[in-house]
Scaffold this motif. Structure first.
Motif, PDB file in Angstrom:
ATOM      1  N   PRO A 139      -7.836   5.099 -11.830  1.00  0.00           N
ATOM      2  CA  PRO A 139      -7.498   6.465 -11.454  1.00  0.00           C
ATOM      3  C   PRO A 139      -7.413   6.330  -9.926  1.00  0.00           C
ATOM      4  CG  PRO A 139      -9.116   6.715 -13.272  1.00  0.00           C
ATOM      5  CD  PRO A 139      -8.900   5.083 -13.179  1.00  0.00           C
ATOM      6  N   ALA A 140      -6.717   7.308  -9.315  1.00  0.00           N
ATOM      7  CA  ALA A 140      -6.756   7.107  -7.843  1.00  0.00           C
ATOM      8  C   ALA A 140      -7.722   8.003  -7.339  1.00  0.00           C
ATOM      9  CB  ALA A 140      -5.467   7.602  -7.269  1.00  0.00           C
ATOM     10  N   THR A 141      -8.469   7.674  -6.234  1.00  0.00           N
ATOM     11  CA  THR A 141      -9.492   8.227  -5.355  1.00  0.00           C
ATOM     12  C   THR A 141      -8.653   9.684  -4.853  1.00  0.00           C
ATOM     13  OG1 THR A 141      -9.147   7.101  -3.267  1.00  0.00           O
ATOM     14  CG2 THR A 141     -10.765   6.107  -5.061  1.00  0.00           C
ATOM     15  N   LEU A 142      -9.496  10.535  -4.228  1.00  0.00           N
ATOM     16  CA  LEU A 142      -9.189  11.483  -3.512  1.00  0.00           C
ATOM     17  C   LEU A 142      -8.665  11.371  -2.274  1.00  0.00           C
ATOM     18  CD1 LEU A 142      -9.076  14.752  -3.486  1.00  0.00           C
ATOM     19  CD2 LEU A 142     -11.619  14.867  -2.271  1.00  0.00           C
ATOM     20  N   VAL A 143      -9.190  10.277  -1.692  1.00  0.00           N
ATOM     21  CA  VAL A 143      -8.589   9.750  -0.267  1.00  0.00           C
ATOM     22  C   VAL A 143      -7.197   9.150  -0.651  1.00  0.00           C
ATOM     23  CG1 VAL A 143      -8.704   8.069   1.647  1.00  0.00           C
ATOM     24  CG2 VAL A 143     -10.756   9.229   0.773  1.00  0.00           C
ATOM     25  N   ASP A 144      -6.864   8.435  -1.642  1.00  0.00           N
ATOM     26  CA  ASP A 144      -5.621   8.016  -2.001  1.00  0.00           C
ATOM     27  C   ASP A 144      -4.555   9.146  -2.280  1.00  0.00           C
ATOM     28  OD1 ASP A 144      -6.172   5.319  -1.841  1.00  0.00           O
ATOM     29  OD2 ASP A 144      -7.208   5.249  -4.136  1.00  0.00           O
ATOM     30  N   SER A 186       0.711  -1.309  -0.133  1.00  0.00           N
ATOM     31  CA  SER A 186      -0.124  -0.011  -0.038  1.00  0.00           C
ATOM     32  C   SER A 186       0.885   1.337  -0.074  1.00  0.00           C
ATOM     33  CB  SER A 186      -0.913  -0.033   1.066  1.00  0.00           C
ATOM     34  OG  SER A 186      -0.249   0.019   2.531  1.00  0.00           O
ATOM     35  N   GLN A 187       1.922   1.127   0.626  1.00  0.00           N
ATOM     36  CA  GLN A 187       2.760   2.569   0.759  1.00  0.00           C
ATOM     37  C   GLN A 187       3.438   2.776  -0.669  1.00  0.00           C
ATOM     38  OE1 GLN A 187       5.273   1.488   4.472  1.00  0.00           O
ATOM     39  NE2 GLN A 187       4.202   2.871   5.271  1.00  0.00           N
ATOM     40  N   ALA A 188       3.799   1.753  -1.110  1.00  0.00           N
ATOM     41  CA  ALA A 188       4.520   1.741  -2.752  1.00  0.00           C
ATOM     42  C   ALA A 188       3.574   2.255  -3.514  1.00  0.00           C
ATOM     43  CB  ALA A 188       5.004   0.190  -2.993  1.00  0.00           C
ATOM     44  N   GLN A 189       2.286   1.775  -3.503  1.00  0.00           N
ATOM     45  CA  GLN A 189       1.085   2.090  -4.179  1.00  0.00           C
ATOM     46  C   GLN A 189       0.880   3.463  -4.080  1.00  0.00           C
ATOM     47  OE1 GLN A 189      -0.633   1.657  -7.120  1.00  0.00           O
ATOM     48  NE2 GLN A 189      -1.119  -0.400  -6.025  1.00  0.00           N
ATOM     49  N   LEU A 190       1.062   4.088  -2.905  1.00  0.00           N
ATOM     50  CA  LEU A 190       0.694   5.482  -2.585  1.00  0.00           C
ATOM     51  C   LEU A 190       1.675   6.338  -3.147  1.00  0.00           C
ATOM     52  CD1 LEU A 190      -0.579   5.636   1.282  1.00  0.00           C
ATOM     53  CD2 LEU A 190      -1.929   6.106  -1.073  1.00  0.00           C
ATOM     54  N   ALA A 191       3.045   5.881  -3.204  1.00  0.00           N
ATOM     55  CA  ALA A 191       4.225   6.607  -3.796  1.00  0.00           C
ATOM     56  C   ALA A 191       3.885   6.836  -5.488  1.00  0.00           C
ATOM     57  CB  ALA A 191       5.232   5.871  -3.633  1.00  0.00           C
ATOM     58  N   VAL A 192       3.489   5.579  -5.869  1.00  0.00           N
ATOM     59  CA  VAL A 192       2.788   5.763  -7.404  1.00  0.00           C
ATOM     60  C   VAL A 192       1.726   6.684  -7.772  1.00  0.00           C
ATOM     61  CG1 VAL A 192       2.049   4.352  -9.383  1.00  0.00           C
ATOM     62  CG2 VAL A 192       3.763   3.309  -7.860  1.00  0.00           C
ATOM     63  N   ARG A 228       1.009   9.258  -5.832  1.00  0.00           N
ATOM     64  CA  ARG A 228       1.434  10.698  -5.672  1.00  0.00           C
ATOM     65  C   ARG A 228       2.254  11.241  -7.137  1.00  0.00           C
ATOM     66  NH1 ARG A 228       0.212  15.454  -4.413  1.00  0.00           N
ATOM     67  NH2 ARG A 228       2.125  16.872  -4.167  1.00  0.00           N
ATOM     68  N   ALA A 229       2.958  10.309  -7.501  1.00  0.00           N
ATOM     69  CA  ALA A 229       3.585  10.656  -9.011  1.00  0.00           C
ATOM     70  C   ALA A 229       2.706  10.673 -10.173  1.00  0.00           C
ATOM     71  CB  ALA A 229       4.911   9.442  -9.161  1.00  0.00           C
TER      72      ALA A 229
END
Length: 742
Positions: free
Chosen positions: A284-289, A155-161, A163-164
């Motif tokens: 697409p990422a959600t707003l929370v993501d 999940s942390q790696a996913q969040l870094a993706v 963000r980019a």
């Protein structure tokens, strides 16, 4: 302490704790995000009793989503280039440049920790049409972690993706895996778990083995698929020098094209395998993501900045430490050699009568021993002792009067603070040479005689004596003993040679009355009246020197709380004095000389170095969790060895026994941190401009118990090791503020 003052103190403490928590948190985040790992090839396969044959003999793309098992291969003559372990700020752009030149899109399996540090590179990859997959956050052995931690890695790696790129990827490559044939029972469990989390596991058909460092030719040979099979080829864009990878890639692409191969991403290759049916591997990422990804990247970035800043501070500490050590060895050694030379003389013997001023406030525990030691001195010119009782509420004055010593007199004044008591004593003194002494200090018999000899030089306006610790049985007192021998007495030798002495210790200092009157007496302006007066004397052109043979014994705090209160006021008072005399930095003459030499020395070695010194310990602990732990340990030991060497030199110059140095290692991790916090609080107080009240420290009257020789009658002897004392007044910290300043 009540009302607004208490709230300000609590607020400063809370602020200090917040700063400490931020630093520790940043180090933990950076240590986690910067965790070291080994290349994928180092992992071997275990048992395969539960791994389906469909997996071990199937394609490199394994889909276990929705409780089903499917494996896929790329079409013939199709290559999907994949890159692991990036992004790297140097090598990833160079890989991108080769791919862009050949018009090839690839799939990059990024580490979350690296992507969080370099989100711009990941964003550039996505803009160039490359595909982004997840390769965990820190590249751990996932099978050794509990499930909750594995999910956190994904999940942390996913969040870094997110963000980019603003999108979530469904592609996952597990660390320490290569082809399907290497899947064992443990990794099969990870693959199934990844499917439950919605990931498509991507392995490789062909390993370029670019981690071997065998050269570009070897990489090209290893990456070439067998026959006409389609292949997922794994390379690396980070994790070391990838020059061979870049060179091999530049040759591999045209070579494979000449053989009829086409290049694509993993998802495009699957789309071709499905006859054109599009395979969606990102959403697409959600707003929370997006909000969570911002928090993660900010934390990692902040941690990186903090560590970088600490690295710079460490460099500053190293430079200051080396500079101070070199200066001490050269100048303090020169001072000691000159003073111990057989032909050294201050001039003709000084046998003028001396007045000793003893300001006292509630000093019943030690005043009798102190006065006896002073009155019984062997100075041939005679000694007059003037005890100024500053409104004591105990029997201090009565105890002195009851001694019945002919050369001692007592003056009682309303409580007005130590500076006022000293000024009253100067007015009452009968002689032109005055010695100022704390009420808990015991002099050796020859101390006054040695202390006044520098006045043979008409330019000498004041003399700093050598203060020794009398009560050194506790560890806290021994820490002070070590610090004072190294930090005060050794420093005084340096300051004497440079003629910029910043502090005459309140426990033992001698003055020409003319010099005291020249600076307008002892000032109430700061809480470090001794430092304030000494700086004023230097600015007025008087020479201030150090006489190591004039020894006095004092009592130091024995508890951490007492020590904190004392040092808090000392540190704050020193900062006040420096601020008061700041204009000397731009003045000419003696004032300018002191301002441009003495003030920088105090600022750098008295405040900046002690304030920054704990950075060494903080980064040492941090470095223990890094791959360079041996280097970190070696650097810390080198720094510590330098301190030990300095301590040995200081103790030898002061003719001290080395036995107390056994507590030096513990001092590095406890005492130094305490002094750091004291300086932080003092600096905060100075910035806010808050006023401090006086604190009465508990005294046991044990100042003279450590004397080894030359003790006057009634001053007690134990034959203990000689110690060093504080750089300024101990008793002076007992005084209450004058009524007009409350």
């Amino acid at each position: 302490m009540t009302g607004p003052r208490k709230r300000r103190s609590v607020n400063r403490l809370v602020f200090g704790m917040v700063v400490l928590v931020v630093i520790v948190g940043a180090l933990l985040v950076d240590a986690y995000a910067g965790a070291a790992f080994q290349p994928d090839h180092t992992a071997g396969a275990g048992r395969r009793s539960t791994v389906p044959e469909t997996v071990t003999k199937g394609g490199p793309v394994i889909d276990t989503r929705n409780g089903q098992l499917r494996t896929y291969r790329l079409p013939v003559k199709t290559i999907a280039l994949t890159f692991d372990d990036g992004p790297d700020p140097w090598w990833t752009p160079r890989v991108m440049e080769v791919l862009r030149r050949h018009g090839v899109h690839a799939t990059f399996f990024v580490l979350g920790a690296r992507a969080a540090r370099h989100p711009g590179i990941v964003a550039d990859l996505a803009r160039d049409g490359h595909e982004i997959g997840v390769h965990s956050f820190t590249h751990p052995h996932l099978e050794r972690l509990p499930r909750w931690q594995r999910e956190l890695e994904y999940s942390q790696a996913q969040l870094a993706v997110v963000r980019a790129t603003g999108r979530k990827s469904a592609l996952l490559r597990l660390p320490y895996t290569s082809g399907p044939g290497a899947v064992d029972d443990a990794r099969w469990g990870l693959v199934r778990e990844a499917g439950e989390l919605g990931y498509l596991t991507v392995m490789a058909d062909t390993d370029s083995q670019d981690w071997r460092g065998a050269g570009a030719d070897a990489i090209v040979r290893a990456a070439t698929p067998q026959g006409d099979w389609g292949s997922v080829v794994v390379m690396h864009d980070a994790g070391g020098d990838r020059a061979e990878t870049v060179a091999a890639l530049d040759r591999f692409i045209p070579l494979m094209r000449s053989r009829g191969y086409t290049f694509t991403t993993v998802s495009e290759g699957l789309t071709r395998a499905f006859g054109g049916q599009r395979v969606v591997v990102d959403t697409p990422a959600t707003l929370v993501d997006r909000h969570r990804s911002l928090a993660l990247v900010t934390a990692v970035s902040l941690a990186g900045w903090v560590v970088a800043a600490l690295g710079v501070l460490l460099l500053v500490v190293g430079v200051l430490t080396i500079a101070r050590t070199a200066a001490l060895f050269l100048l303090a050694g020169r001072h000691a050699r000159r003073r111990r030379a057989a032909d050294w003389r201050w001039g003709p013997p000084v046998e003028l009568p001396v007045s000793v001023i003893v300001p006292a406030y509630n000093e019943k525990e030690g005043i009798e021993a102190a006065v006896r030691s002073l009155a019984g001195g062997d100075h041939p010119g005679g000694i007059e002792v003037v005890v100024v009782d500053d409104g004591s509420t105990d029997d201090t004055a009565a105890l002195v009067a009851a001694l019945g010593l002919p050369n001692v007199r007592v003056a009682r004044v309303p409580n007005g603070g130590k500076p006022n008591a000293l000024n009253v004593g100067v007015e009452l003194a009968s002689h032109d040479i005055v010695v100022m002494v704390d009420g808990d200090t015991v002099f050796e018999r020859d101390a006054v005689r040695h202390l006044v000899q520098p006045f043979a030089d008409p330019f000498v306006g004041a003399v700093a004596g050598n203060v020794k610790v009398g009560n050194r049985r506790s560890v806290v007192a021994r820490w002070q003993h070590i610090e004072y021998v190294i930090g005060f007495n050794l420093d005084r030798r340096l300051y004497d040679v440079l003629r910029c002495m910043p502090t005459i210790p309140g426990a033992i200092g001698a003055f020409r009355r003319e010099a005291v009157l020249d600076i307008g007496g002892i000032s109430h302006d700061t809480l470090a009246e001794d430092t304030d007066a000494t700086m004023a004397l230097c600015r007025a052109g008087w020479r201030v020197v150090y006489e190591e043979r004039a020894r006095a014994w004092t009592e130091v705090p024995t508890t951490l709380r007492q020590l904190w209160l004392q040092r808090y006021r000392w540190s704050y008072g020193t900062m006040q004095a420096m601020w008061k005399h700041r204009r000397s930095l731009v003045q000419r003459g003696p004032s300018g000389r002191f301002g441009r030499l003495g003030l920088p020395f105090v600022a750098l070695f008295g405040i900046a170095l002690p304030l920054l010194a704990p950075v060494v310990d903080i980064l040492f602990v941090y470095g223990l969790f890094q791959p360079s732990r041996l280097v970190t340990t070696g650097l810390w030991l080198a720094m510590f060895a330098m301190q030990v060497l300095t301590a040995v030199v200081a103790f030898r110059l002061d003719k001290e026994k080395l036995r107390p140095l056994w507590v030096l290692p513990l001092q590095q991790f406890v005492y130094r941190q305490l002094m750091y916090l004291v300086l932080i609080q003092s600096f905060g107080t100075a910035l806010t401009g808050a006023r401090l009240r006086w604190h009465k420290l508990h005294r046991a009257g044990s100042a003279g118990t450590g004397m080894t020789g030359g003790a006057p009658a009634g001053a007690g002897r134990t034959g203990g090791p000689v110690g060093a004392g504080p750089a300024r007044s101990a008793t002076g910290r007992h005084y209450r503020a004058p009524a007009t300043r409350r």
